[in-house]
Motif scaffolding. Structure first.
Motif, PDB file in Angstrom:
ATOM      1  N   HIS A 110      -2.907  -8.616  -2.405  1.00 42.40           N
ATOM      2  CA  HIS A 110      -1.863  -7.594  -2.223  1.00 42.40           C
ATOM      3  C   HIS A 110      -2.508  -6.380  -2.664  1.00 42.40           C
ATOM      4  O   HIS A 110      -2.178  -5.326  -2.408  1.00 42.40           O
ATOM      5  N   PHE A 111      -2.936  -6.536  -3.947  1.00 42.71           N
ATOM      6  CA  PHE A 111      -3.408  -5.075  -4.610  1.00 42.71           C
ATOM      7  C   PHE A 111      -4.691  -4.408  -3.735  1.00 42.71           C
ATOM      8  O   PHE A 111      -4.535  -3.333  -3.468  1.00 42.71           O
ATOM      9  N   LYS A 112      -5.478  -5.334  -3.153  1.00 40.84           N
ATOM     10  CA  LYS A 112      -6.538  -4.891  -2.193  1.00 40.84           C
ATOM     11  C   LYS A 112      -5.984  -4.183  -0.903  1.00 40.84           C
ATOM     12  O   LYS A 112      -6.341  -3.299  -0.446  1.00 40.84           O
ATOM     13  N   MET A 113      -4.570  -4.985  -0.353  1.00 39.92           N
ATOM     14  CA  MET A 113      -4.208  -4.507   0.767  1.00 39.92           C
ATOM     15  C   MET A 113      -3.559  -3.068   0.527  1.00 39.92           C
ATOM     16  O   MET A 113      -3.612  -2.206   1.225  1.00 39.92           O
ATOM     17  N   LEU A 114      -2.988  -2.878  -0.707  1.00 46.31           N
ATOM     18  CA  LEU A 114      -2.399  -1.435  -0.807  1.00 46.31           C
ATOM     19  C   LEU A 114      -3.719  -0.524  -0.797  1.00 46.31           C
ATOM     20  O   LEU A 114      -3.184   0.671  -0.413  1.00 46.31           O
ATOM     21  N   HIS A 115      -4.737  -0.590  -1.034  1.00 44.21           N
ATOM     22  CA  HIS A 115      -5.920   0.268  -0.886  1.00 44.21           C
ATOM     23  C   HIS A 115      -6.513   0.180   0.295  1.00 44.21           C
ATOM     24  O   HIS A 115      -7.252   1.235   0.711  1.00 44.21           O
ATOM     25  N   THR A 116      -6.576  -0.846   0.975  1.00 45.48           N
ATOM     26  CA  THR A 116      -7.343  -0.978   2.315  1.00 45.48           C
ATOM     27  C   THR A 116      -6.863  -0.574   3.319  1.00 45.48           C
ATOM     28  O   THR A 116      -7.222  -0.388   4.639  1.00 45.48           O
ATOM     29  N   SER A 117      -5.123  -0.564   3.291  1.00 43.22           N
ATOM     30  CA  SER A 117      -4.496  -0.265   4.579  1.00 43.22           C
ATOM     31  C   SER A 117      -4.769   1.308   4.900  1.00 43.22           C
ATOM     32  O   SER A 117      -4.959   2.103   3.982  1.00 43.22           O
ATOM     33  N   ASP A 118      -4.284   1.545   6.065  1.00 45.18           N
ATOM     34  CA  ASP A 118      -4.618   2.842   6.791  1.00 45.18           C
ATOM     35  C   ASP A 118      -3.594   3.974   6.162  1.00 45.18           C
ATOM     36  O   ASP A 118      -2.482   3.518   5.839  1.00 45.18           O
ATOM     37  N   TRP A 119      -3.983   4.827   6.097  1.00 42.70           N
ATOM     38  CA  TRP A 119      -3.233   6.117   5.672  1.00 42.70           C
ATOM     39  C   TRP A 119      -2.201   6.372   7.170  1.00 42.70           C
ATOM     40  O   TRP A 119      -2.562   6.366   8.249  1.00 42.70           O
ATOM     41  N   GLY A 120      -1.034   6.764   6.795  1.00 44.89           N
ATOM     42  CA  GLY A 120      -0.107   7.213   7.896  1.00 44.89           C
ATOM     43  C   GLY A 120       0.468   6.133   8.716  1.00 44.89           C
ATOM     44  O   GLY A 120       1.124   6.214   9.827  1.00 44.89           O
ATOM     45  N   LYS A 121       0.294   4.762   8.433  1.00 46.05           N
ATOM     46  CA  LYS A 121       0.901   3.797   8.941  1.00 46.05           C
ATOM     47  C   LYS A 121       1.707   2.824   8.106  1.00 46.05           C
ATOM     48  O   LYS A 121       1.221   2.399   7.224  1.00 46.05           O
ATOM     49  N   GLN A 122       2.882   2.257   8.470  1.00 41.71           N
ATOM     50  CA  GLN A 122       3.419   1.454   7.814  1.00 41.71           C
ATOM     51  C   GLN A 122       2.830  -0.126   7.771  1.00 41.71           C
ATOM     52  O   GLN A 122       2.439  -0.558   9.047  1.00 41.71           O
ATOM     53  N   ILE A 123       2.656  -0.520   6.707  1.00 43.82           N
ATOM     54  CA  ILE A 123       2.136  -2.073   6.647  1.00 43.82           C
ATOM     55  C   ILE A 123       2.843  -2.899   5.985  1.00 43.82           C
ATOM     56  O   ILE A 123       3.752  -2.452   5.031  1.00 43.82           O
ATOM     57  N   GLU A 124       3.298  -4.243   6.208  1.00 48.31           N
ATOM     58  CA  GLU A 124       3.951  -5.171   5.711  1.00 48.31           C
ATOM     59  C   GLU A 124       3.021  -5.900   4.355  1.00 48.31           C
ATOM     60  O   GLU A 124       1.865  -6.598   4.797  1.00 48.31           O
ATOM     61  N   VAL A 125       3.113  -5.388   3.012  1.00 47.31           N
ATOM     62  CA  VAL A 125       2.151  -6.020   2.003  1.00 47.31           C
ATOM     63  C   VAL A 125       2.514  -7.377   1.792  1.00 47.31           C
ATOM     64  O   VAL A 125       1.878  -8.173   1.744  1.00 47.31           O
ATOM     65  N   SER A 126       3.829  -7.638   1.898  1.00 44.79           N
ATOM     66  CA  SER A 126       4.488  -8.810   1.616  1.00 44.79           C
ATOM     67  C   SER A 126       5.843  -9.012   2.364  1.00 44.79           C
ATOM     68  O   SER A 126       6.411  -7.918   2.735  1.00 44.79           O
ATOM     69  N   ARG A 127       6.389 -10.111   2.203  1.00 46.39           N
ATOM     70  CA  ARG A 127       7.564 -10.265   3.253  1.00 46.39           C
ATOM     71  C   ARG A 127       8.784  -9.342   2.796  1.00 46.39           C
ATOM     72  O   ARG A 127       9.416  -8.811   3.675  1.00 46.39           O
ATOM     73  N   ASN A 128       8.952  -8.800   1.684  1.00 42.50           N
ATOM     74  CA  ASN A 128       9.852  -7.962   1.520  1.00 42.50           C
ATOM     75  C   ASN A 128       9.522  -6.580   0.808  1.00 42.50           C
ATOM     76  O   ASN A 128      10.159  -5.925   0.141  1.00 42.50           O
ATOM     77  N   PHE A 129       8.125  -6.370   1.285  1.00 40.48           N
ATOM     78  CA  PHE A 129       7.450  -4.889   0.580  1.00 40.48           C
ATOM     79  C   PHE A 129       6.714  -4.363   1.704  1.00 40.48           C
ATOM     80  O   PHE A 129       5.627  -4.605   2.021  1.00 40.48           O
ATOM     81  N   ALA A 130       7.247  -3.172   2.384  1.00 42.92           N
ATOM     82  CA  ALA A 130       6.699  -2.379   3.417  1.00 42.92           C
ATOM     83  C   ALA A 130       5.964  -1.228   2.592  1.00 42.92           C
ATOM     84  O   ALA A 130       6.797  -0.530   1.947  1.00 42.92           O
ATOM     85  N   LEU A 131       4.670  -0.776   3.127  1.00 43.19           N
ATOM     86  CA  LEU A 131       4.180   0.467   2.244  1.00 43.19           C
ATOM     87  C   LEU A 131       3.625   1.302   3.550  1.00 43.19           C
ATOM     88  O   LEU A 131       3.009   1.002   4.451  1.00 43.19           O
ATOM     89  N   THR A 132       4.125   2.605   3.142  1.00 42.28           N
ATOM     90  CA  THR A 132       3.406   3.663   4.068  1.00 42.28           C
ATOM     91  C   THR A 132       2.561   4.723   3.003  1.00 42.28           C
ATOM     92  O   THR A 132       3.408   5.253   2.138  1.00 42.28           O
ATOM     93  N   LYS A 133       1.423   4.807   3.351  1.00 44.61           N
ATOM     94  CA  LYS A 133       0.714   5.760   2.526  1.00 44.61           C
ATOM     95  C   LYS A 133       0.380   7.150   3.172  1.00 44.61           C
ATOM     96  O   LYS A 133       0.088   7.094   4.520  1.00 44.61           O
ATOM     97  N   ARG A 134       0.837   8.219   2.704  1.00 40.64           N
ATOM     98  CA  ARG A 134       0.732   9.395   3.324  1.00 40.64           C
ATOM     99  C   ARG A 134      -0.353  10.501   2.664  1.00 40.64           C
ATOM    100  O   ARG A 134      -0.061  10.617   1.461  1.00 40.64           O
ATOM    101  N   LYS A 135      -1.440  10.770   3.459  1.00 48.01           N
ATOM    102  CA  LYS A 135      -2.398  11.603   2.944  1.00 48.01           C
ATOM    103  C   LYS A 135      -2.003  12.990   2.914  1.00 48.01           C
ATOM    104  O   LYS A 135      -1.858  13.557   4.070  1.00 48.01           O
ATOM    105  N   GLN A 136      -1.258  13.595   1.799  1.00 51.17           N
ATOM    106  CA  GLN A 136      -0.567  14.855   2.029  1.00 51.17           C
ATOM    107  C   GLN A 136      -0.524  15.475   0.827  1.00 51.17           C
ATOM    108  O   GLN A 136      -0.312  14.907  -0.274  1.00 51.17           O
ATOM    109  N   PHE A 137      -0.346  16.764   0.929  1.00 52.76           N
ATOM    110  CA  PHE A 137      -0.143  17.672  -0.600  1.00 52.76           C
ATOM    111  C   PHE A 137       1.668  17.446  -0.686  1.00 52.76           C
ATOM    112  O   PHE A 137       2.194  17.446   0.357  1.00 52.76           O
TER     113      PHE A 137
END
Ligand SMILES: C[S@@+](CC[C@H](N)C(=O)[O-])C[C@H]1O[C@@H](n2cnc3c(N)ncnc32)[C@H](O)[C@@H]1O
Length: 223
Positions: free
Chosen positions: A112-139
């Motif tokens: 899971h920790f690796k997924m946080l970092h290897t996931s694409d920027w600007g896309k929502q990913i499901e890290v685990s069943r109850n946790f969705a992450l969107t990383k935005r490369k933005q100021f």
């Protein structure tokens, strides 16, 4: 800018910027600070008071992903659903991420920790069943969300080194991005920060800080 990995007082590591004499987390304990400021005073407070089915969280400064990782771990324990957005203009490189010891310190999932970092920027990913992450490369100054988040983890570098991030203009953006009764938590307790938050309409509470800090702030969008 020069960067070093250091060990904080609770054994967890963080990144130190010698030119600024600033860290990504408190020298008194990176994990302890994250739990106190963001999880206990932010996440637990919001859940207890407003009982949302899904909580939408915005993090100001994704950085090493520590706050994100701890939130993902707690979401599983609490069996809540989290829709998490992390904003970051200067992503930490993977060679530094690999030197951090959060997986062992938290006795948590390396996958899971690796997924946080290897996931694409600007896309929502499901890290685990109850946790969705969107990383935005933005100021932070480019944030234009309206009425979109229940909770903000405001974790920018300190006002001493980046005063432009602790201004009315930025807090207005935070206020607008929150839903009604939305909550913002931050480790800072500076008077100028508190006043800037009050000016844009937040109701502020001063709370006991994490180890090594007397106070922190919690701001509620109460109108
Ligand atoms: C205190 S650190 C965040 C620590 C992070 N929450 C963690 O758990 O590792 C502040 C972060 O803000 C980012 N940052 C600094 N200025 C920024 C800006 N103007 N817009 C977006 N990100 C910025 C830095 O690159 C850094 O990752």
């Amino acid at each position: 800018m020069k960067r070093e990995i250091i060990t904080t007082a609770d054994g967890s590591k963080t990144i130190h910027l010698p030119e600024w004499d600033e860290q990504y987390h408190s020298k008194h304990g990176a994990i302890q600070e994250a739990y106190h400021v963001f999880i206990e005073m932010g996440l637990f407070f919001y859940l207890k008071n407003y009982l949302p089915k899904t909580i939408k969280i915005l993090e100001i400064g994704f950085g090493t992903g520590l706050n994100t990782f701890i939130t993902q771990i707690e979401a599983k324990k609490l069996n809540i659903t989290v829709d998490y957005t992390g904003v970051e203009a200067y992503p930490v490189v993977f060679s530094e991420i690999e030197k951090l010891n959060y997986v062992t310190q938290l006795n948590a999932s390396e996958k899971h920790f690796k997924m946080l970092h290897t996931s694409d920027w600007g896309k929502q990913i499901e890290v685990s069943r109850n946790f969705a992450l969107t990383k935005r490369k933005q100021f932070f100054s480019e944030i234009e969300d309206k009425n979109a988040f229940h909770l903000i983890y405001f974790d920018a570098f300190g006002a001493r080194v980046q005063p432009e991030l602790w201004t009315e203009a930025i807090f207005q953006k935070m206020y607008d991005a929150l839903t009604q009764y939305g909550v913002l938590v931050t480790y800072s307790a500076k008077g100028s920060v508190r006043r800037a938050m009050q000016t844009v309409g937040f109701t502020i509470e001063r709370l006991p800080g994490p180890p090594g800090k007397r106070e922190m702030l919690r701001a509620v969008k109460s109108e």
